[in-house]
Design a protein around this motif. Structure first.
Motif, PDB file in Angstrom:
ATOM      1  N   UNK A 152      47.607  92.514 -44.312  1.00  0.00           N
ATOM      2  CA  UNK A 152      48.080  92.538 -45.701  1.00  0.00           C
ATOM      3  C   UNK A 152      48.362  91.104 -46.173  1.00  0.00           C
ATOM      4  N   UNK A 153      49.350  90.442 -45.592  1.00  0.00           N
ATOM      5  CA  UNK A 153      49.580  88.997 -45.755  1.00  0.00           C
ATOM      6  C   UNK A 153      49.905  88.543 -47.174  1.00  0.00           C
ATOM      7  N   UNK A 154      50.292  89.466 -48.025  1.00  0.00           N
ATOM      8  CA  UNK A 154      50.702  89.114 -49.380  1.00  0.00           C
ATOM      9  C   UNK A 154      50.800  90.360 -50.224  1.00  0.00           C
ATOM     10  N   UNK A 155      51.822  90.434 -51.061  1.00  0.00           N
ATOM     11  CA  UNK A 155      52.019  91.638 -51.875  1.00  0.00           C
ATOM     12  C   UNK A 155      51.575  91.443 -53.316  1.00  0.00           C
ATOM     13  N   UNK A 156      51.034  90.274 -53.634  1.00  0.00           N
ATOM     14  CA  UNK A 156      50.482  89.984 -54.958  1.00  0.00           C
ATOM     15  C   UNK A 156      49.305  89.037 -54.773  1.00  0.00           C
ATOM     16  N   UNK A 157      48.351  89.061 -55.686  1.00  0.00           N
ATOM     17  CA  UNK A 157      47.121  88.278 -55.530  1.00  0.00           C
ATOM     18  C   UNK A 157      47.410  86.784 -55.366  1.00  0.00           C
ATOM     19  N   UNK A 158      48.318  86.252 -56.160  1.00  0.00           N
ATOM     20  CA  UNK A 158      48.603  84.822 -56.115  1.00  0.00           C
ATOM     21  C   UNK A 158      49.092  84.381 -54.733  1.00  0.00           C
ATOM     22  N   UNK A 159      49.882  85.251 -54.097  1.00  0.00           N
ATOM     23  CA  UNK A 159      50.382  84.946 -52.757  1.00  0.00           C
ATOM     24  C   UNK A 159      49.307  85.205 -51.707  1.00  0.00           C
ATOM     25  N   UNK A 160      48.641  86.332 -51.816  1.00  0.00           N
ATOM     26  CA  UNK A 160      47.637  86.752 -50.833  1.00  0.00           C
ATOM     27  C   UNK A 160      46.508  85.728 -50.692  1.00  0.00           C
ATOM     28  N   UNK A 161      45.973  85.249 -51.812  1.00  0.00           N
ATOM     29  CA  UNK A 161      44.784  84.400 -51.778  1.00  0.00           C
ATOM     30  C   UNK A 161      45.063  82.976 -51.273  1.00  0.00           C
ATOM     31  N   UNK A 162      46.327  82.610 -51.138  1.00  0.00           N
ATOM     32  CA  UNK A 162      46.636  81.283 -50.598  1.00  0.00           C
ATOM     33  C   UNK A 162      46.220  81.170 -49.137  1.00  0.00           C
ATOM     34  N   UNK A 163      46.248  82.295 -48.437  1.00  0.00           N
ATOM     35  CA  UNK A 163      45.773  82.276 -47.057  1.00  0.00           C
ATOM     36  C   UNK A 163      44.444  83.021 -46.929  1.00  0.00           C
ATOM     37  N   UNK A 164      44.357  84.221 -47.472  1.00  0.00           N
ATOM     38  CA  UNK A 164      43.115  84.997 -47.409  1.00  0.00           C
ATOM     39  C   UNK A 164      42.191  84.527 -48.537  1.00  0.00           C
ATOM     40  N   UNK A 165      41.656  83.332 -48.336  1.00  0.00           N
ATOM     41  CA  UNK A 165      40.841  82.682 -49.364  1.00  0.00           C
ATOM     42  C   UNK A 165      39.582  83.502 -49.640  1.00  0.00           C
TER      43      UNK A 165
END
Length: 332
Positions: A152-165
């Protein structure tokens, strides 16, 4: 009603032969520690087989995402895979279909799972879920897959995409719902679904949101995971500020594991990792297969895991593990 977890799925596949093999592996590990001399009885009870070392994302602390993986890219051949499974099936407590890369990129991933499931093996798979739509979810349920990890690694797109590029968080939550729907429609208790949250500096504030999401969803279990750093020049961007989530500490102008390295490793005895092209390596920290003991294309696994290369590696581990570089980044 008790929630069905990976442990319930695991117990279904136990046999006396597997338990006897586990006892042999455990005794050989204990003897090796006692005499500080490598001994290995039985067959590893757990193996990870790499479907592919290619990926659809570019995570900045992953060797694949960083573009620093030196091994050739490819996909495991089905005949090689069957050879591996046929040799180990009677002894395996579990099989994990992942190492580097995204397993769902393998065009025959469903067949890989099915083949192992038909051999009465507990099968697990880890995915970033970007390709996991409802059709694939149904196929995974029908394949007999025991257990699936969704990052999962993030509960919102802005947070998620910082690692799951290049990843989309909406696809992750859609995949979770697709799996639950497929299990319900097919009246299946498997695969057990585990959501993993890699705690990083930029997402640690969302840990409570993740835990609340899991609490409300009776169909999943959740796990917080500390991040392994591959590129220490950017570690300060990713290591969480909350020390309980951090694998490392910063002292003397460099990053160090919080956990003290001991001259022992149960993992080396109870498990092994096999790359897509058949190289048998000590564990998941040997990303580039630099310590490969042999190749399953050419040699029986039971011989590879007890050969001279294994004994040399194991002896160093038992006497001065700090000399093995891949061990110095392992939190066990």
């Amino acid at each position: 009603m008790t929630q069905f977890t990976k442990y319930h799925a695991f117990v279904k596949h136990l046999t006396l032969k597997k338990l006897f093999n586990l006892s042999k592996v455990s005794l050989s590990y204990a003897a090796s520690l006692l005499f500080r001399k490598p001994m290995r009885w039985g067959i590893p009870v757990s193996i990870s087989v790499e479907p592919t070392n290619t990926c659809n994302l570019s995570c900045p602390q992953c060797p694949v995402g960083l573009g620093i993986l030196k091994r050739p890219k490819g996909f495991i051949d089905f005949e090689l895979y069957k050879k591996i499974i046929d040799q180990t099936a009677p002894y395996l407590l579990n099989l994990f279909l992942y190492f580097q890369g995204e397993p769902l990129l393998h065009k025959n991933i469903i067949d890989l799972v099915k083949y192992a499931s038909q051999k009465n093996i507990f099968t697990g798979l880890s995915t970033n879920a970007q390709l996991l739509d409802f059709n694939i979810a149904r196929e995974l349920v029908n394949s007999g897959l025991s257990y699936i990890i969704i990052s999962v690694d993030g509960m919102a797109q802005q947070t998620y995409e910082k690692y799951r590029v290049r990843g989309k968080v909406d696809k992750v939550f859609s995949a979770i719902e697709s799996l639950i729907k497929a299990k319900t429609e097919l009246k299946s208790s498997t695969p057990a679904i585990e959501l993993q949250f890699l705690v990083l500096k930029h997402n640690e504030h969302q840990v409570p949101v993740f835990l609340e999401y899991c609490k409300k969803n009776k169909h999943v279990t959740c796990k917080l995971k500390s991040a392994q750093i591959e590129n220490f020049s950017t570690a300060h961007l990713y290591v969480p500020l909350n020390k309980k989530y951090a694998r490392y500490t910063y002292t003397d102008n460099s990053w160090h594991l919080k956990k003290k390295l001991k001259n022992r490793c149960w993992r080396l005895w109870n498990s092994t990792v096999i790359t897509w092209d058949g190289q048998v390596v000590p564990c998941c920290y040997d990303k580039d297969a630099r310590y490969a003991f042999g190749n399953a294309k050419e040699t029986q696994i039971k011989d590879i895991i007890k050969n001279h290369r294994f004994k040399t590696f194991a002896y160093t581990l038992l006497t001065d593990r700090s000399k093995i570089d891949i061990c110095t980044n392992c939190n066990e």
